[in-house]
Design a protein around this motif. Sequence first.
Motif, PDB file in Angstrom:
ATOM      1  N   LEU A  25      -2.920  18.808   4.689  1.00  0.00           N
ATOM      2  CA  LEU A  25      -3.610  20.072   4.495  1.00  0.00           C
ATOM      3  C   LEU A  25      -3.947  20.711   5.831  1.00  0.00           C
ATOM      4  O   LEU A  25      -4.059  20.036   6.855  1.00  0.00           O
ATOM      5  CB  LEU A  25      -4.854  19.913   3.621  1.00  0.00           C
ATOM      6  CG  LEU A  25      -6.021  19.091   4.110  1.00  0.00           C
ATOM      7  CD1 LEU A  25      -6.999  19.948   4.882  1.00  0.00           C
ATOM      8  CD2 LEU A  25      -6.730  18.473   2.931  1.00  0.00           C
ATOM      9  N   VAL A  26      -4.095  22.037   5.780  1.00  0.00           N
ATOM     10  CA  VAL A  26      -4.434  22.832   6.957  1.00  0.00           C
ATOM     11  C   VAL A  26      -5.523  23.824   6.544  1.00  0.00           C
ATOM     12  O   VAL A  26      -5.311  24.625   5.641  1.00  0.00           O
ATOM     13  CB  VAL A  26      -3.203  23.605   7.500  1.00  0.00           C
ATOM     14  CG1 VAL A  26      -3.594  24.454   8.694  1.00  0.00           C
ATOM     15  CG2 VAL A  26      -2.080  22.652   7.852  1.00  0.00           C
ATOM     16  N   PRO A  27      -6.690  23.761   7.191  1.00  0.00           N
ATOM     17  CA  PRO A  27      -7.746  24.726   6.908  1.00  0.00           C
ATOM     18  C   PRO A  27      -7.729  25.883   7.917  1.00  0.00           C
ATOM     19  O   PRO A  27      -7.269  25.713   9.046  1.00  0.00           O
ATOM     20  CB  PRO A  27      -9.022  23.897   7.086  1.00  0.00           C
ATOM     21  CG  PRO A  27      -8.657  22.924   8.183  1.00  0.00           C
ATOM     22  CD  PRO A  27      -7.177  22.633   7.993  1.00  0.00           C
ATOM     23  N   SER A  28      -8.262  27.024   7.503  1.00  0.00           N
ATOM     24  CA  SER A  28      -8.354  28.159   8.432  1.00  0.00           C
ATOM     25  C   SER A  28      -9.668  28.135   9.211  1.00  0.00           C
ATOM     26  O   SER A  28      -9.811  28.843  10.206  1.00  0.00           O
ATOM     27  CB  SER A  28      -8.237  29.481   7.671  1.00  0.00           C
ATOM     28  OG  SER A  28      -9.366  29.655   6.822  1.00  0.00           O
ATOM     29  N   GLY A  29     -10.632  27.352   8.758  1.00  0.00           N
ATOM     30  CA  GLY A  29     -11.928  27.229   9.432  1.00  0.00           C
ATOM     31  C   GLY A  29     -12.325  25.769   9.537  1.00  0.00           C
ATOM     32  O   GLY A  29     -11.576  24.880   9.138  1.00  0.00           O
ATOM     33  N   ARG A  30     -13.518  25.524  10.043  1.00  0.00           N
ATOM     34  CA  ARG A  30     -13.993  24.138  10.184  1.00  0.00           C
ATOM     35  C   ARG A  30     -14.330  23.552   8.813  1.00  0.00           C
ATOM     36  O   ARG A  30     -15.007  24.208   8.005  1.00  0.00           O
ATOM     37  CB  ARG A  30     -15.236  24.088  11.066  1.00  0.00           C
ATOM     38  CG  ARG A  30     -14.989  24.481  12.499  1.00  0.00           C
ATOM     39  CD  ARG A  30     -16.257  24.450  13.344  1.00  0.00           C
ATOM     40  NE  ARG A  30     -17.348  25.157  12.684  1.00  0.00           N
ATOM     41  CZ  ARG A  30     -18.561  24.645  12.438  1.00  0.00           C
ATOM     42  NH1 ARG A  30     -18.864  23.430  12.831  1.00  0.00           N
ATOM     43  NH2 ARG A  30     -19.478  25.360  11.836  1.00  0.00           N
ATOM     44  N   VAL A  31     -13.854  22.342   8.557  1.00  0.00           N
ATOM     45  CA  VAL A  31     -14.105  21.629   7.307  1.00  0.00           C
ATOM     46  C   VAL A  31     -14.319  20.147   7.602  1.00  0.00           C
ATOM     47  O   VAL A  31     -14.062  19.686   8.719  1.00  0.00           O
ATOM     48  CB  VAL A  31     -12.928  21.767   6.310  1.00  0.00           C
ATOM     49  CG1 VAL A  31     -12.653  23.220   5.950  1.00  0.00           C
ATOM     50  CG2 VAL A  31     -11.666  21.105   6.839  1.00  0.00           C
ATOM     51  N   THR A  32     -14.753  19.416   6.581  1.00  0.00           N
ATOM     52  CA  THR A  32     -14.659  17.959   6.600  1.00  0.00           C
ATOM     53  C   THR A  32     -13.773  17.563   5.433  1.00  0.00           C
ATOM     54  O   THR A  32     -13.791  18.202   4.373  1.00  0.00           O
ATOM     55  CB  THR A  32     -16.030  17.253   6.482  1.00  0.00           C
ATOM     56  OG1 THR A  32     -16.643  17.583   5.246  1.00  0.00           O
ATOM     57  CG2 THR A  32     -16.936  17.614   7.645  1.00  0.00           C
ATOM     58  N   VAL A  33     -12.975  16.521   5.640  1.00  0.00           N
ATOM     59  CA  VAL A  33     -12.111  15.977   4.585  1.00  0.00           C
ATOM     60  C   VAL A  33     -12.537  14.524   4.407  1.00  0.00           C
ATOM     61  O   VAL A  33     -12.362  13.706   5.310  1.00  0.00           O
ATOM     62  CB  VAL A  33     -10.622  16.064   4.980  1.00  0.00           C
ATOM     63  CG1 VAL A  33      -9.747  15.516   3.864  1.00  0.00           C
ATOM     64  CG2 VAL A  33     -10.237  17.499   5.309  1.00  0.00           C
ATOM     65  N   ASP A  59     -16.476  29.677   6.248  1.00  0.00           N
ATOM     66  CA  ASP A  59     -15.631  30.229   5.190  1.00  0.00           C
ATOM     67  C   ASP A  59     -14.194  29.855   5.539  1.00  0.00           C
ATOM     68  O   ASP A  59     -13.758  30.078   6.682  1.00  0.00           O
ATOM     69  CB  ASP A  59     -15.768  31.743   5.106  1.00  0.00           C
ATOM     70  CG  ASP A  59     -17.133  32.188   4.594  1.00  0.00           C
ATOM     71  OD1 ASP A  59     -17.890  31.345   4.073  1.00  0.00           O
ATOM     72  OD2 ASP A  59     -17.438  33.391   4.719  1.00  0.00           O
ATOM     73  N   SER A  60     -13.454  29.274   4.599  1.00  0.00           N
ATOM     74  CA  SER A  60     -12.126  28.738   4.925  1.00  0.00           C
ATOM     75  C   SER A  60     -11.134  28.954   3.799  1.00  0.00           C
ATOM     76  O   SER A  60     -11.486  28.930   2.619  1.00  0.00           O
ATOM     77  CB  SER A  60     -12.213  27.226   5.188  1.00  0.00           C
ATOM     78  OG  SER A  60     -13.056  26.955   6.268  1.00  0.00           O
ATOM     79  N   GLU A  61      -9.903  29.137   4.199  1.00  0.00           N
ATOM     80  CA  GLU A  61      -8.754  29.082   3.303  1.00  0.00           C
ATOM     81  C   GLU A  61      -8.107  27.716   3.567  1.00  0.00           C
ATOM     82  O   GLU A  61      -8.028  27.280   4.724  1.00  0.00           O
ATOM     83  CB  GLU A  61      -7.746  30.188   3.635  1.00  0.00           C
ATOM     84  CG  GLU A  61      -8.298  31.589   3.533  1.00  0.00           C
ATOM     85  CD  GLU A  61      -8.451  32.057   2.105  1.00  0.00           C
ATOM     86  OE1 GLU A  61      -7.641  31.620   1.260  1.00  0.00           O
ATOM     87  OE2 GLU A  61      -9.375  32.833   1.844  1.00  0.00           O
ATOM     88  N   ILE A  62      -7.662  27.059   2.521  1.00  0.00           N
ATOM     89  CA  ILE A  62      -7.070  25.721   2.670  1.00  0.00           C
ATOM     90  C   ILE A  62      -5.713  25.715   1.995  1.00  0.00           C
ATOM     91  O   ILE A  62      -5.585  26.135   0.844  1.00  0.00           O
ATOM     92  CB  ILE A  62      -7.978  24.661   2.020  1.00  0.00           C
ATOM     93  CG1 ILE A  62      -9.369  24.689   2.683  1.00  0.00           C
ATOM     94  CG2 ILE A  62      -7.354  23.268   2.120  1.00  0.00           C
ATOM     95  CD1 ILE A  62     -10.479  24.232   1.785  1.00  0.00           C
ATOM     96  N   VAL A  63      -4.717  25.240   2.715  1.00  0.00           N
ATOM     97  CA  VAL A  63      -3.391  25.022   2.140  1.00  0.00           C
ATOM     98  C   VAL A  63      -3.162  23.520   2.093  1.00  0.00           C
ATOM     99  O   VAL A  63      -3.362  22.829   3.088  1.00  0.00           O
ATOM    100  CB  VAL A  63      -2.289  25.708   2.985  1.00  0.00           C
ATOM    101  CG1 VAL A  63      -0.913  25.383   2.438  1.00  0.00           C
ATOM    102  CG2 VAL A  63      -2.502  27.216   3.024  1.00  0.00           C
TER     103      VAL A  63
END
Length: 68
Positions: A25-33, A59-63
């Motif tokens: 996966l690739v996020p557009s913003g900071r995330v935790t997985v 706020d993020s978009e995730i692919v």
Amino acid sequence: RILGASAAAGCSVAYPADPERHIYLVPSGRVTVNGVAAGPRDGVAVVGEEQLVVTALDDSEIVLVDAR
């Protein structure tokens, strides 16, 4: 399988995963997985998990790609 999601800062998205499959996966913003930090446009490779919980710090978009 290719999936996309939008998550507002502070929100989480859960994805049931097969431990035998490879997930990227690739996020557009900071995330935790699953509690591990990832930054904007970082590629995150996951194998062996039964569930992914992606929590947006921005706020993020995730692919997400779920492949063998």
